[in-house]
Design a protein around this motif. Structure first.
Motif, PDB file in Angstrom:
ATOM      1  N   CYS A 179     -49.065   5.990 -55.464  1.00 50.93           N
ATOM      2  CA  CYS A 179     -49.069   7.542 -56.181  1.00 50.93           C
ATOM      3  C   CYS A 179     -48.293   7.826 -56.866  1.00 50.93           C
ATOM      4  CB  CYS A 179     -48.558   8.848 -54.727  1.00 50.93           C
ATOM      5  SG  CYS A 179     -46.753   8.202 -54.184  1.00 50.93           S
ATOM      6  N   ASP A 180     -48.164   9.072 -57.684  1.00 54.16           N
ATOM      7  CA  ASP A 180     -47.235   9.091 -59.366  1.00 54.16           C
ATOM      8  C   ASP A 180     -46.234   8.802 -58.405  1.00 54.16           C
ATOM      9  OD1 ASP A 180     -46.818   9.569 -61.857  1.00 54.16           O
ATOM     10  OD2 ASP A 180     -46.378  11.564 -60.959  1.00 54.16           O
ATOM     11  N   ILE A 181     -45.284   8.452 -59.643  1.00 57.31           N
ATOM     12  CA  ILE A 181     -43.720   7.996 -58.458  1.00 57.31           C
ATOM     13  C   ILE A 181     -43.305   9.560 -58.771  1.00 57.31           C
ATOM     14  CG2 ILE A 181     -43.318   7.950 -61.028  1.00 57.31           C
ATOM     15  CD1 ILE A 181     -41.195   6.232 -57.968  1.00 57.31           C
ATOM     16  N   ARG A 182     -43.384  10.419 -59.821  1.00 52.33           N
ATOM     17  CA  ARG A 182     -42.695  11.603 -59.918  1.00 52.33           C
ATOM     18  C   ARG A 182     -43.267  12.424 -58.488  1.00 52.33           C
ATOM     19  NH1 ARG A 182     -40.206  12.400 -64.362  1.00 52.33           N
ATOM     20  NH2 ARG A 182     -40.523  10.897 -66.592  1.00 52.33           N
ATOM     21  N   SER A 183     -44.445  12.795 -58.240  1.00 53.72           N
ATOM     22  CA  SER A 183     -44.712  13.352 -56.683  1.00 53.72           C
ATOM     23  C   SER A 183     -43.994  12.564 -55.569  1.00 53.72           C
ATOM     24  CB  SER A 183     -46.193  13.141 -56.636  1.00 53.72           C
ATOM     25  OG  SER A 183     -46.614  11.417 -56.567  1.00 53.72           O
ATOM     26  N   GLU A 184     -43.796  10.969 -56.208  1.00 52.61           N
ATOM     27  CA  GLU A 184     -43.325  10.984 -54.654  1.00 52.61           C
ATOM     28  C   GLU A 184     -42.084  11.137 -54.065  1.00 52.61           C
ATOM     29  OE1 GLU A 184     -41.692   8.854 -51.552  1.00 52.61           O
ATOM     30  OE2 GLU A 184     -43.667   9.057 -52.138  1.00 52.61           O
ATOM     31  N   THR A 185     -41.155  11.645 -56.299  1.00 51.72           N
ATOM     32  CA  THR A 185     -40.149  11.143 -56.121  1.00 51.72           C
ATOM     33  C   THR A 185     -39.128  13.435 -55.446  1.00 51.72           C
ATOM     34  OG1 THR A 185     -39.564  12.192 -58.359  1.00 51.72           O
ATOM     35  CG2 THR A 185     -39.136  10.364 -57.390  1.00 51.72           C
ATOM     36  N   GLN A 186     -40.538  14.001 -56.246  1.00 51.49           N
ATOM     37  CA  GLN A 186     -40.387  15.860 -55.270  1.00 51.49           C
ATOM     38  C   GLN A 186     -40.476  15.182 -54.311  1.00 51.49           C
ATOM     39  OE1 GLN A 186     -39.617  17.957 -57.162  1.00 51.49           O
ATOM     40  NE2 GLN A 186     -40.192  19.186 -56.042  1.00 51.49           N
ATOM     41  N   ARG A 187     -41.765  14.610 -53.407  1.00 52.50           N
ATOM     42  CA  ARG A 187     -41.949  15.205 -51.817  1.00 52.50           C
ATOM     43  C   ARG A 187     -40.108  14.636 -51.075  1.00 52.50           C
ATOM     44  NH1 ARG A 187     -42.153  11.950 -47.693  1.00 52.50           N
ATOM     45  NH2 ARG A 187     -41.518  10.545 -48.786  1.00 52.50           N
ATOM     46  N   ARG A 188     -39.627  13.629 -52.046  1.00 54.91           N
ATOM     47  CA  ARG A 188     -38.114  13.175 -51.033  1.00 54.91           C
ATOM     48  C   ARG A 188     -36.939  14.294 -51.537  1.00 54.91           C
ATOM     49  NH1 ARG A 188     -37.181   6.757 -50.780  1.00 54.91           N
ATOM     50  NH2 ARG A 188     -38.854   6.171 -50.617  1.00 54.91           N
ATOM     51  N   GLN A 189     -37.825  14.926 -52.555  1.00 60.12           N
ATOM     52  CA  GLN A 189     -36.733  16.509 -52.481  1.00 60.12           C
ATOM     53  C   GLN A 189     -36.976  17.389 -51.886  1.00 60.12           C
ATOM     54  OE1 GLN A 189     -34.054  16.852 -54.073  1.00 60.12           O
ATOM     55  NE2 GLN A 189     -33.973  15.622 -56.250  1.00 60.12           N
ATOM     56  N   GLU A 190     -38.118  17.639 -51.750  1.00 61.36           N
ATOM     57  CA  GLU A 190     -38.680  18.546 -50.570  1.00 61.36           C
ATOM     58  C   GLU A 190     -37.936  18.391 -49.009  1.00 61.36           C
ATOM     59  OE1 GLU A 190     -42.859  19.015 -51.671  1.00 61.36           O
ATOM     60  OE2 GLU A 190     -42.346  20.063 -53.413  1.00 61.36           O
ATOM     61  N   GLU A 191     -38.357  17.316 -48.830  1.00 60.16           N
ATOM     62  CA  GLU A 191     -38.083  16.874 -47.528  1.00 60.16           C
ATOM     63  C   GLU A 191     -36.687  16.986 -47.234  1.00 60.16           C
ATOM     64  OE1 GLU A 191     -39.536  13.084 -44.624  1.00 60.16           O
ATOM     65  OE2 GLU A 191     -38.903  11.981 -47.129  1.00 60.16           O
ATOM     66  N   LEU A 192     -36.386  16.648 -47.946  1.00 60.75           N
ATOM     67  CA  LEU A 192     -34.406  16.666 -47.906  1.00 60.75           C
ATOM     68  C   LEU A 192     -33.977  18.061 -48.067  1.00 60.75           C
ATOM     69  CD1 LEU A 192     -32.583  13.990 -50.429  1.00 60.75           C
ATOM     70  CD2 LEU A 192     -33.102  14.223 -48.386  1.00 60.75           C
ATOM     71  N   GLY A 193     -34.452  19.468 -48.451  1.00 60.00           N
ATOM     72  CA  GLY A 193     -34.572  20.262 -48.658  1.00 60.00           C
ATOM     73  C   GLY A 193     -34.897  21.030 -47.403  1.00 60.00           C
ATOM     74  N   THR A 194     -35.979  20.517 -46.709  1.00 58.81           N
ATOM     75  CA  THR A 194     -36.371  21.005 -45.812  1.00 58.81           C
ATOM     76  C   THR A 194     -35.855  21.089 -44.174  1.00 58.81           C
ATOM     77  OG1 THR A 194     -38.833  21.220 -46.767  1.00 58.81           O
ATOM     78  CG2 THR A 194     -38.269  21.472 -44.169  1.00 58.81           C
ATOM     79  N   MET A 195     -34.899  19.662 -44.331  1.00 56.70           N
ATOM     80  CA  MET A 195     -34.245  19.036 -43.587  1.00 56.70           C
ATOM     81  C   MET A 195     -32.503  20.160 -44.089  1.00 56.70           C
ATOM     82  SD  MET A 195     -34.443  15.099 -43.369  1.00 56.70           S
ATOM     83  CE  MET A 195     -34.019  14.534 -42.001  1.00 56.70           C
ATOM     84  N   ASN A 196     -32.540  20.522 -45.098  1.00 57.60           N
ATOM     85  CA  ASN A 196     -31.267  20.914 -45.052  1.00 57.60           C
ATOM     86  C   ASN A 196     -31.297  22.596 -44.973  1.00 57.60           C
ATOM     87  OD1 ASN A 196     -28.517  21.188 -46.628  1.00 57.60           O
ATOM     88  ND2 ASN A 196     -29.460  22.361 -48.318  1.00 57.60           N
ATOM     89  N   GLN A 197     -32.402  23.220 -45.038  1.00 55.50           N
ATOM     90  CA  GLN A 197     -32.364  24.212 -44.525  1.00 55.50           C
ATOM     91  C   GLN A 197     -32.494  24.420 -42.949  1.00 55.50           C
ATOM     92  OE1 GLN A 197     -33.039  27.434 -45.654  1.00 55.50           O
ATOM     93  NE2 GLN A 197     -32.286  26.194 -47.909  1.00 55.50           N
ATOM     94  N   GLU A 198     -33.082  23.486 -41.992  1.00 56.48           N
ATOM     95  CA  GLU A 198     -32.820  23.237 -40.744  1.00 56.48           C
ATOM     96  C   GLU A 198     -31.320  23.146 -40.105  1.00 56.48           C
ATOM     97  OE1 GLU A 198     -35.332  20.317 -39.541  1.00 56.48           O
ATOM     98  OE2 GLU A 198     -37.699  21.329 -40.052  1.00 56.48           O
ATOM     99  N   LEU A 199     -30.943  22.313 -40.816  1.00 61.27           N
ATOM    100  CA  LEU A 199     -29.201  21.883 -41.034  1.00 61.27           C
ATOM    101  C   LEU A 199     -28.678  23.448 -41.092  1.00 61.27           C
ATOM    102  CD1 LEU A 199     -27.275  19.538 -39.946  1.00 61.27           C
ATOM    103  CD2 LEU A 199     -27.320  19.453 -42.235  1.00 61.27           C
ATOM    104  N   LYS A 200     -28.740  23.805 -41.593  1.00 58.87           N
ATOM    105  CA  LYS A 200     -28.326  25.332 -42.296  1.00 58.87           C
ATOM    106  C   LYS A 200     -28.252  26.027 -41.029  1.00 58.87           C
ATOM    107  CE  LYS A 200     -27.909  25.546 -46.916  1.00 58.87           C
ATOM    108  NZ  LYS A 200     -28.165  26.231 -48.270  1.00 58.87           N
TER     109      LYS A 200
END
Length: 372
Positions: A213-234
């Motif tokens: 897959c495109d590396i930028r889409s993978e980095t974006q997916r990882r950022q979004e995954e961390l963002g989702t986990m951060n919201q749950e952590l809040k």
């Protein structure tokens, strides 16, 4: 063609540029997060702990007891007390901010090559300041590449946030194959099987890599995954905050109960000062022992919950700074480690903070008072 003039991809040093603002933007408060959380100093050796706090090697080496975070007292799994994970984000941001400070300096930076002239251009690819003469040599030498070069005066007019954003955009992600990063192989492909960034050559020649897959889409997916986990952590953090507040209230009630008991003991004992002084001392001893026991229990619970809150704050702050400033290379290197730490935080539950029943010592104290 050696006779062909190089294509100029940066500004012409001799052309006029915008003047810097009269006052430099305040950046010290905005970027305190890149400092060591122990000594609050810059360091090229920042380590990221599993509790997501960031400390330098000096603070970790001087930490007593070892194998424990000095901020939240979370255990460090490594026997040496030194974590394996480097905080690449904060270390790289310190280096970029150091460059920005040179740009904002009143004398301005000097040329990185000839060392004698004042620099007029900054090449973000080479990470060098260049004077007009060295810039012409640079453009000729790199005529086959598109190095982005900008005037120092234009950079001086920017805020620190804008400078970091520009350097972040210009940062490339290199192939994870050994030796390819040193040769400048730029990665644009991500192999889902081996979970690594690849250059086009590795992806085409090695049949073991698939699917892609495109590396930028993978980095974006990882950022979004961390963002989702951060919201749950809040959301989870609110439960710990409620427990912490309840424990603080209980500590206040404990202090009030102790004060009332001391007054009651004083009123009773004063009537029989000469006859029951020894009894008074024993009663006060019971109260002090009861209070000390309660303090120790509450101190342990408060310390534990405070540590959890600090870990959560560190996680939220780190994920936010990753979203704002992390390059793709930093995301690829640090995201799995941060994700594991956030997963561990997700599994934590705040302890129950119910009202504590009065201990047997306090009941005995009241009974003896009643008898008197």
């Amino acid at each position: 063609d050696g006779a062909t003039a190089p294509k100029e991809t940066g500004p012409r040093p001799g052309t006029p540029s915008c003047s810097p603002p009269s006052h430099p933007p305040a950046m010290e408060d905005d970027f305190q997060f890149v400092l060591c959380e122990g000594c609050r100093q810059e360091s090229p050796n920042l380590k990221l702990l599993t509790c997501l706090h960031t400390l330098c090697l000096d603070c970790l080496s001087e930490n007593k007891p070892i194998r424990q975070c000095p901020v939240c007292r979370t255990a460090i799994p490594q026997a040496s007390g030194i974590p394996d994970m480097d905080n690449l984000l904060f270390t790289n941001l310190q280096a970029k901010l150091s460059i920005y400070k040179k740009i904002r300096d009143s004398d301005g930076p000097s040329c990185s090559r000839c060392r004698g002239e004042s620099a007029t251009v900054w090449c973000s690819e080479c990470e060098e300041f260049l004077c007009a003469k060295c810039f012409e040599d640079h453009q000729w030498f790199f005529k086959k590449r598109s190095h982005e070069a900008r005037k120092v005066e234009e950079l001086r007019a920017e805020s620190a946030h804008q400078f970091l954003e520009d350097t972040r955009k210009s940062c490339n992600l290199f192939c994870s194959r050994p030796g390819h990063a040193d040769q400048g192989h730029i990665s644009s492909i991500y192999c889902k099987r081996c979970e690594k960034a690849l250059c086009c050559s590795c992806a085409l020649l090695d049949s073991q890599h698939a699917p892609f897959c495109d590396i930028r889409s993978e980095t974006q997916r990882r950022q979004e995954e961390l963002g989702t986990m951060n919201q749950e952590l809040k959301q989870k953090r609110s439960g710990f905050e409620a427990t912490y507040a309840a424990l603080q209230d209980e500590a206040a009630r404990l202090e009030e109960a102790q004060r009332e008991m001391r007054e009651l003991i004083g009123q009773r004992v004063e009537q029989l000062v000469r006859l029951i002084r020894q009894e008074e001392e024993e009663l006060l001893g019971l109260v002090e022992a009861w209070q000390e026991q309660g303090r120790r229990e509450l101190a342990r619970e408060l310390q534990h919950v405070e540590g959890m809150l600090r870990r959560m704050e560190a996680g939220e702050r780190l994920v936010e700074k990753m979203r704002l400033y992390a390059t793709e290379q930093e995301v690829m290197d640090m995201q799995p480690f941060i994700k594991d730490s956030l997963d561990e935080l997700q599994r934590l539950q705040p302890p129950a903070a119910g009202d504590r029943a009065q201990s047997g010592d306090l009941a005995k104290c009241r009974a003896r008072l009643q008898a008197l």
